[in-house]
Design a protein around this motif. Structure first.
Motif, PDB file in Angstrom:
ATOM      1  N   ASP A 200       0.862  -1.172   0.000  1.00  0.00           N
ATOM      2  CA  ASP A 200       0.000   0.000   0.000  1.00  0.00           C
ATOM      3  C   ASP A 200       0.904   1.230   0.000  1.00  0.00           C
ATOM      4  O   ASP A 200       1.537   1.545   1.007  1.00  0.00           O
ATOM      5  N   LEU A 201       0.981   1.908  -1.151  1.00  0.00           N
ATOM      6  CA  LEU A 201       1.899   3.039  -1.291  1.00  0.00           C
ATOM      7  C   LEU A 201       1.572   4.139  -0.288  1.00  0.00           C
ATOM      8  O   LEU A 201       2.481   4.750   0.303  1.00  0.00           O
ATOM      9  N   GLY A 202       0.276   4.387  -0.066  1.00  0.00           N
ATOM     10  CA  GLY A 202      -0.121   5.431   0.875  1.00  0.00           C
ATOM     11  C   GLY A 202       0.395   5.148   2.279  1.00  0.00           C
ATOM     12  O   GLY A 202       0.916   6.038   2.954  1.00  0.00           O
ATOM     13  N   LYS A 203       0.235   3.887   2.727  1.00  0.00           N
ATOM     14  CA  LYS A 203       0.723   3.521   4.061  1.00  0.00           C
ATOM     15  C   LYS A 203       2.240   3.638   4.148  1.00  0.00           C
ATOM     16  O   LYS A 203       2.789   4.051   5.169  1.00  0.00           O
ATOM     17  N   MET A 204       2.923   3.237   3.055  1.00  0.00           N
ATOM     18  CA  MET A 204       4.372   3.318   3.063  1.00  0.00           C
ATOM     19  C   MET A 204       4.833   4.775   3.156  1.00  0.00           C
ATOM     20  O   MET A 204       5.772   5.092   3.887  1.00  0.00           O
ATOM     21  N   LEU A 205       4.170   5.657   2.412  1.00  0.00           N
ATOM     22  CA  LEU A 205       4.533   7.076   2.468  1.00  0.00           C
ATOM     23  C   LEU A 205       4.282   7.644   3.860  1.00  0.00           C
ATOM     24  O   LEU A 205       5.072   8.445   4.362  1.00  0.00           O
ATOM     25  N   ASP A 206       3.182   7.223   4.491  1.00  0.00           N
ATOM     26  CA  ASP A 206       2.889   7.681   5.851  1.00  0.00           C
ATOM     27  C   ASP A 206       3.942   7.205   6.837  1.00  0.00           C
ATOM     28  O   ASP A 206       4.289   7.923   7.785  1.00  0.00           O
ATOM     29  N   PHE A 207       4.445   5.987   6.620  1.00  0.00           N
ATOM     30  CA  PHE A 207       5.448   5.425   7.530  1.00  0.00           C
ATOM     31  C   PHE A 207       6.697   6.301   7.563  1.00  0.00           C
ATOM     32  O   PHE A 207       7.334   6.464   8.606  1.00  0.00           O
ATOM     33  N   PHE A 208       7.047   6.878   6.401  1.00  0.00           N
ATOM     34  CA  PHE A 208       8.279   7.664   6.310  1.00  0.00           C
ATOM     35  C   PHE A 208       8.039   9.174   6.350  1.00  0.00           C
ATOM     36  O   PHE A 208       8.947   9.958   6.100  1.00  0.00           O
ATOM     37  N   LYS A 209       6.805   9.590   6.673  1.00  0.00           N
ATOM     38  CA  LYS A 209       6.449  11.007   6.536  1.00  0.00           C
ATOM     39  C   LYS A 209       7.271  11.919   7.442  1.00  0.00           C
ATOM     40  O   LYS A 209       7.493  13.091   7.113  1.00  0.00           O
ATOM     41  N   ASP A 210       7.715  11.423   8.600  1.00  0.00           N
ATOM     42  CA  ASP A 210       8.507  12.259   9.510  1.00  0.00           C
ATOM     43  C   ASP A 210       9.961  12.398   9.058  1.00  0.00           C
ATOM     44  O   ASP A 210      10.707  13.195   9.613  1.00  0.00           O
ATOM     45  N   PHE A 211      10.324  11.603   8.083  1.00  0.00           N
ATOM     46  CA  PHE A 211      11.723  11.586   7.631  1.00  0.00           C
ATOM     47  C   PHE A 211      11.901  12.262   6.281  1.00  0.00           C
ATOM     48  O   PHE A 211      12.950  12.831   5.997  1.00  0.00           O
ATOM     49  N   SER A 212      10.875  12.205   5.436  1.00  0.00           N
ATOM     50  CA  SER A 212      11.031  12.731   4.084  1.00  0.00           C
ATOM     51  C   SER A 212       9.690  13.179   3.524  1.00  0.00           C
ATOM     52  O   SER A 212       8.647  12.609   3.859  1.00  0.00           O
ATOM     53  N   GLU A 213       9.713  14.218   2.679  1.00  0.00           N
ATOM     54  CA  GLU A 213       8.494  14.680   2.033  1.00  0.00           C
ATOM     55  C   GLU A 213       7.971  13.582   1.091  1.00  0.00           C
ATOM     56  O   GLU A 213       8.739  12.874   0.460  1.00  0.00           O
ATOM     57  N   LYS A 214       6.637  13.491   0.990  1.00  0.00           N
ATOM     58  CA  LYS A 214       6.029  12.429   0.195  1.00  0.00           C
ATOM     59  C   LYS A 214       6.435  12.498  -1.272  1.00  0.00           C
ATOM     60  O   LYS A 214       6.727  11.479  -1.897  1.00  0.00           O
ATOM     61  N   ASP A 215       6.431  13.708  -1.826  1.00  0.00           N
ATOM     62  CA  ASP A 215       6.780  13.857  -3.249  1.00  0.00           C
ATOM     63  C   ASP A 215       8.193  13.367  -3.507  1.00  0.00           C
ATOM     64  O   ASP A 215       8.461  12.658  -4.490  1.00  0.00           O
ATOM     65  N   TYR A 216       9.109  13.726  -2.612  1.00  0.00           N
ATOM     66  CA  TYR A 216      10.504  13.318  -2.782  1.00  0.00           C
ATOM     67  C   TYR A 216      10.633  11.806  -2.629  1.00  0.00           C
ATOM     68  O   TYR A 216      11.355  11.147  -3.384  1.00  0.00           O
ATOM     69  N   LEU A 217       9.922  11.250  -1.664  1.00  0.00           N
ATOM     70  CA  LEU A 217       9.972   9.805  -1.443  1.00  0.00           C
ATOM     71  C   LEU A 217       9.436   9.051  -2.653  1.00  0.00           C
ATOM     72  O   LEU A 217      10.016   8.049  -3.086  1.00  0.00           O
ATOM     73  N   GLU A 218       8.343   9.536  -3.232  1.00  0.00           N
ATOM     74  CA  GLU A 218       7.785   8.897  -4.426  1.00  0.00           C
ATOM     75  C   GLU A 218       8.778   8.927  -5.578  1.00  0.00           C
ATOM     76  O   GLU A 218       8.901   7.957  -6.340  1.00  0.00           O
ATOM     77  N   GLN A 219       9.508  10.028  -5.727  1.00  0.00           N
ATOM     78  CA  GLN A 219      10.521  10.121  -6.781  1.00  0.00           C
ATOM     79  C   GLN A 219      11.597   9.061  -6.603  1.00  0.00           C
ATOM     80  O   GLN A 219      12.014   8.403  -7.561  1.00  0.00           O
ATOM     81  N   ILE A 220      12.054   8.887  -5.369  1.00  0.00           N
ATOM     82  CA  ILE A 220      13.103   7.893  -5.090  1.00  0.00           C
ATOM     83  C   ILE A 220      12.592   6.483  -5.390  1.00  0.00           C
ATOM     84  O   ILE A 220      13.287   5.665  -6.015  1.00  0.00           O
ATOM     85  N   ILE A 221      11.359   6.185  -4.970  1.00  0.00           N
ATOM     86  CA  ILE A 221      10.788   4.859  -5.221  1.00  0.00           C
ATOM     87  C   ILE A 221      10.680   4.600  -6.719  1.00  0.00           C
ATOM     88  O   ILE A 221      11.032   3.523  -7.210  1.00  0.00           O
TER      89      ILE A 221
END
Length: 577
Positions: A200-221
């Motif tokens: 679940d991409l949404g849950k994964m992004l939430d898991f890392f939300k305190d460490f990295s912005e969602k847009d940036y995290l999606e780019q890396i993935i």
């Protein structure tokens, strides 16, 4: 290679001049700088000594020589210094007119300036047979005037400082390790009851939300997925084991290059001119900390493109400029899209070569200036707590962190990350090539303190209670090479080929279907029951790696070729490029 390797004046540095085999010219250069009238020598060794003496006097007097140059002369030297030490031409008059137009100079002023530089033996012509010729300035001169070049003297204005965007280069490695561990932990291994299993991409992004912005995290993935580090099979995301092993063994700089620059260079088919232009922009951003006018970068792009072109490839000059301008605009837009650079626009939503400027972000600028990132990641130890939690402090060596991410589950990924070792995390790690005996060895060697006895005994109990016959999470089978393609075609996206004719199967139902298919087709199956001790071919892994990173060797060649010296001091010749 015909270039100076350092500031030390040895006979090798004389190769900067490229002219020691031209006795008359050596005499003229020597006479000019020493006010003599020596005889012509046809002895190569003697000419080398003469040019070495000239190099010494230029090295000592470069600041004084540069200060006496006219504004037009300084512009020509500046262009060479900010590039790779040369300016390519088909017709010198046409080239000077392009420079005059781009840099807002009068053609006549530049023509006179170039003539004076020739007479002062600060610029020379080099004619090539297949490629276009160029003029160059000896690196011994360019190396010693860097701090003297003031742009306001040349352009009558100074660019305002811009701050490059920090893309969390120091936090990127922990982020990727966290992603690896998260995917291994939460990617399902079975599809019982016909459930749809996927991350679940949404849950994964939430898991890392305190460490990295969602847009940036999606780019890396997305980058890691397109590159092949993460792979998707039958709605499941897994880690490519062969690629993982190879990537872990790369240097930190190479890992960061893959993440930040590989996709961009692949878009331009790793064309040398694109890489050379990147190097020039990186050097400018890294050293000056200011944005570079797009018109200036366009000239370097044009200069680099013509440098690698064969004679008679180009059409008329006007058509060439129109074509290269379109390609350059695509190049610049791609830099912005990939977050490699920031464009300072005069008008929103419009890019103007005439008025806009550009600055390269970090860590791109540092990577392309050969800054060694390994110096930032020296930590080799983590803390293993009695509750099976592993505390990872910042700047742990990437290969250690990535290996840990295969063994333990992520609890929190931040500046200080926490992982947890569980029975399930250990079992899952076996599917990614971690051996039974490796787990305790790894934890013991990298734990800051003696491994807690309860953790040691607990892990031993986990491992000893495991037999592959009891494991329902995966099976590995091998078939004859003659039937391998048949298996792949009939069970596409349901099984994973971990090496030729060897398949990893997560689903018991899929395994049952494969067994029945092979029984009907009289295809023999070999079950690999000792996967933990199986020796996979190192050469095969390297071949898989090379297949996925099709231009990695090119990237290495680039770094090896340009070395650690800044741009503007190396002269490239046909046979050496």
């Amino acid at each position: 290679m015909l270039r100076g390797e350092s500031n030390h004046l040895t006979s090798k540095a004389v190769a900067d001049w490229l002219i020691k085999e031209e006795p008359n010219l050596v005499k003229k250069i020597y006479d000019y700088y020493f006010k003599t009238d020596i005889s012509v020598s046809f002895d190569s060794e003697e000419n080398t000594k003469r040019l070495e003496k000239v190099s010494e006097i230029i090295s000592k007097n470069a600041p004084e020589i540069y200060k006496k140059l006219s504004r037009g002369e300084k512009l020509i030297i500046y262009i060479m210094k900010s590039g790779f030490g040369w300016i390519v031409y088909e017709d010198i008059e046409a080239t000077l007119k392009i420079i005059a137009k781009i840099f807002h100079y009068e053609y006549q002023e530049l023509a006179e300036a170039l003539d004076l530089l020739f007479k002062k033996y600060l610029v020379f012509k080099y004619e090539r047979l297949k490629n276009y010729s160029f003029i160059f300035s000896p690196p011994v001169f360019l190396r010693n005037i860097d701090y003297l070049i003031l742009k306001e003297e040349i352009f009558e204005e100074e660019d305002s400082p811009q701050i490059s965007k920090d893309l969390l280069s120091h936090q990127l490695i922990p982020l990727i390790a966290g992603l690896i561990s998260y995917i291994i932990t939460y990617a399902p291994r079975s599809s019982e009851n016909n459930e749809i299993h996927k991350i679940d991409l949404g849950k994964m992004l939430d898991f890392f939300k305190d460490f990295s912005e969602k847009d940036y995290l999606e780019q890396i993935i997305k980058k890691l997925t397109r590159f092949g580090f993460f792979q998707k099979f039958n709605n499941r995301i897994i880690i490519n084991k062969s690629l993982f092993d190879s990537i872990v063994n790369l240097s930190i700089n190479e890992q960061l290059f893959i993440i930040f620059l590989y996709e961009f260079m692949d878009k331009f088919d790793f064309r040398k001119s694109a890489f050379m232009t990147l190097k020039i922009l990186a050097n400018y951003s890294f050293t000056k900390k200011t944005s570079m006018p797009l018109r200036e970068l366009f000239f370097h792009y044009l200069n680099n493109e013509i440098y690698i072109s064969l004679k008679n490839e180009t059409k008329n000059l006007k058509l060439l400029l129109q074509q290269e301008e379109l390609k350059f605009m695509f190049f610049v837009k791609s830099l912005e899209t990939e977050n490699i650079a920031i464009i300072q626009r005069e008008y929103p939503d419009v890019i103007s070569i005439a008025t806009d400027s550009i600055i390269m972000n970090e860590p791109h600028a540092s990577l392309l200036n050969n800054v060694d990132f390994s110096t930032h990641f020296k930590e080799e130890k983590f803390i293993v707590e009695a509750n099976y939690e592993v505390i990872v402090e910042p700047l742990l060596r990437p290969d250690i962190l990535f290996r840990l991410s295969l063994i333990a589950e992520p609890v929190t990924i931040q500046t200080i990350s926490i992982f947890r070792i569980t029975k399930e995390s250990i079992y899952r790690s076996f599917a990614y090539g971690i051996r039974k005996e490796e787990i305790l060895e790894f934890l013991t060697s990298h734990s800051k303190h003696p491994l807690p006895e309860i953790v040691k005994e607990g892990i031993k109990s986990f491992i000893n209670s495991l037999t592959l016959e009891k494991m329902e999470h995966y099976k590995i089978i091998q078939v004859s090479a003659h039937f391998s393609s048949i298996i792949k075609d009939n069970f596409k996206n349901q099984i994973i080929e971990v090496e030729p004719h060897t398949f990893l199967i997560f689903d018991r139902e899929v395994l049952k279907n494969v067994e029945e298919f092979c029984k009907k087709g009289k295809i023999a199956i070999r079950y690999i029951t000792d996967f933990l001790g199986e020796k996979y071919s190192a050469s095969l892994i390297q071949n898989l790696f090379s297949h996925n990173i099709k231009h990695l060797h090119t990237m290495k060649d680039f770094f090896d070729y340009y070395g650690n010296e800044p741009s503007g001091v190396n002269l490239k010749i046909d046979s050496e490029f």
